[in-house]
Design a protein around this motif. Structure first.
Motif, PDB file in Angstrom:
ATOM      1  N   ILE A  41       0.843  -1.196   0.000  1.00 39.21           N
ATOM      2  CA  ILE A  41       0.000   0.000   0.000  1.00 39.21           C
ATOM      3  C   ILE A  41       0.874   1.241   0.000  1.00 39.21           C
ATOM      4  O   ILE A  41       1.787   1.363   0.821  1.00 39.21           O
ATOM      5  N   ASN A  42       0.595   2.157  -0.924  1.00 35.57           N
ATOM      6  CA  ASN A  42       1.194   3.493  -0.890  1.00 35.57           C
ATOM      7  C   ASN A  42       0.262   4.360  -0.055  1.00 35.57           C
ATOM      8  O   ASN A  42      -0.853   4.669  -0.477  1.00 35.57           O
ATOM      9  N   ARG A  62       6.788   8.067  -5.315  1.00 36.83           N
ATOM     10  CA  ARG A  62       7.867   9.031  -5.476  1.00 36.83           C
ATOM     11  C   ARG A  62       8.660   9.116  -4.178  1.00 36.83           C
ATOM     12  O   ARG A  62       8.285   8.504  -3.159  1.00 36.83           O
ATOM     13  N   PHE A  63       9.722   9.875  -4.200  1.00 35.79           N
ATOM     14  CA  PHE A  63      10.600  10.021  -3.043  1.00 35.79           C
ATOM     15  C   PHE A  63       9.817  10.513  -1.812  1.00 35.79           C
ATOM     16  O   PHE A  63       9.058  11.460  -1.887  1.00 35.79           O
ATOM     17  N   GLY A  64      10.015   9.826  -0.694  1.00 35.54           N
ATOM     18  CA  GLY A  64       9.362  10.211   0.552  1.00 35.54           C
ATOM     19  C   GLY A  64       8.063   9.494   0.829  1.00 35.54           C
ATOM     20  O   GLY A  64       7.533   9.583   1.944  1.00 35.54           O
ATOM     21  N   ASN A  80       9.913   4.054   4.102  1.00 38.06           N
ATOM     22  CA  ASN A  80       9.839   5.272   3.299  1.00 38.06           C
ATOM     23  C   ASN A  80      10.715   5.122   2.055  1.00 38.06           C
ATOM     24  O   ASN A  80      11.824   4.575   2.128  1.00 38.06           O
ATOM     25  N   VAL A  81      10.202   5.603   0.930  1.00 42.59           N
ATOM     26  CA  VAL A  81      10.918   5.511  -0.339  1.00 42.59           C
ATOM     27  C   VAL A  81      12.086   6.505  -0.342  1.00 42.59           C
ATOM     28  O   VAL A  81      11.892   7.706  -0.088  1.00 42.59           O
ATOM     29  N   LEU A  86      14.320   4.601  -6.110  1.00 36.94           N
ATOM     30  CA  LEU A  86      13.771   4.983  -7.408  1.00 36.94           C
ATOM     31  C   LEU A  86      14.592   4.421  -8.559  1.00 36.94           C
ATOM     32  O   LEU A  86      14.117   4.350  -9.692  1.00 36.94           O
ATOM     33  N   SER A  87      15.826   4.011  -8.276  1.00 38.78           N
ATOM     34  CA  SER A  87      16.704   3.484  -9.325  1.00 38.78           C
ATOM     35  C   SER A  87      17.069   2.028  -9.114  1.00 38.78           C
ATOM     36  O   SER A  87      17.595   1.388 -10.023  1.00 38.78           O
TER      37      SER A  87
END
Length: 248
Positions: A41-42, A62-64, A80-81, A86-87
């Motif tokens: 879940i986001n 996305r970031f965060g 947390n992202v 992301l890469s």
């Protein structure tokens, strides 16, 4: 000309701020075994996906962003992202929930000493009578005259008291969802042509249709009437439900 240039700069800045990336990852058990059907879940977007049979998942973010990983029988995990996520893929490890072990009564074993074993296995009659009298006394109700306050003593006033701040719910939607899966069973959803990996997504779809649950989340309790009300909501929403594609 300056106005157009400023507009273009603002537009590209807005797009870069709100750009969505896809986060990839894999979920393993504490034994490094792939875990399927884990709900990811986001929290920011409320998007939900399920891992495939190899434990892989893909979700937009996305970031965060805060990602939550849920699987029945395992402890819930949140992360947390980061920019690195992301890469490169995220590797998540789930730990099985602790299970309570039935209480085992430990009895005294015989020591072989006749004097000690006689006292242990055959306590004196006076001791047995004292235990019996104490059990009867403890069951008796106290005399109100004994419990009454003496003249001049402070008496705590009775009342409902007061609460400062907002009362926190005992459950959230995830807890409610886990309860419904346990109470109804996967066979109930299978009869509705809902695959096991889509059960959690379908329950959230039913809840998003306006299912009233404030009291349930507040007290962490589902009555028989609530269960029947949920089943009626299921029958209402099943005809418009479209299962999301399984990520592979």
């Amino acid at each position: 000309m300056k106005c157009k240039l400023l507009f273009l700069i603002s537009f590209f800045f807005f797009v870069s701020i709100n750009a969505q990336d896809f986060i990839f990852g894999k979920i393993l058990s504490e034994d490094n075994m792939e875990i399927s059907d884990v709900t990811v879940i986001n929290i920011r977007t409320d998007e939900r996906v399920a891992t495939n049979r190899d434990g892989h998942f893909m979700i937009s973010g996305r970031f965060g962003d805060n990602l939550r990983f849920i699987k029945s029988g395992y402890d819930r995990v949140s992360t947390n992202v980061t920019k690195e996520n992301l890469s490169s893929p995220i590797n998540i490890k789930l730990i099985r929930s602790a299970q309570l072990i039935d209480e085992v009564e430990i009895k005294k074993a015989l020591t072989g000493d006749l004097k000690v074993d006689t006292k242990t296995m055959n306590p004196p009659r006076k001791v047995e009578k004292l235990k019996s009298d104490l059990a009867v006394y403890m069951k008796q109700k106290s005399d109100p005259r004994i419990l009454a306050a003496r003249p001049g003593e402070f008496v705590q006033p009775k009342g409902q008291g007061f609460v400062i701040g907002k009362i926190k719910n005992k459950w959230d939607d995830v807890d409610f969802m886990d309860y419904m899966v346990t109470a109804l069973g996967y066979q109930y959803f299978s009869d509705l042509k809902i695959e096991k990996s889509q059960v959690q997504h379908f329950i959230y779809y039913v809840l998003s249709g306006g299912f009233e649950r404030k009291s349930i989340l507040k007290y962490g309790f589902v009555s028989d009437a609530d269960l029947m009300r949920f089943q009626r909501a299921v029958l209402t929403r099943i005809s418009t439900y479209k299962a999301p594609p399984i990520q592979k």
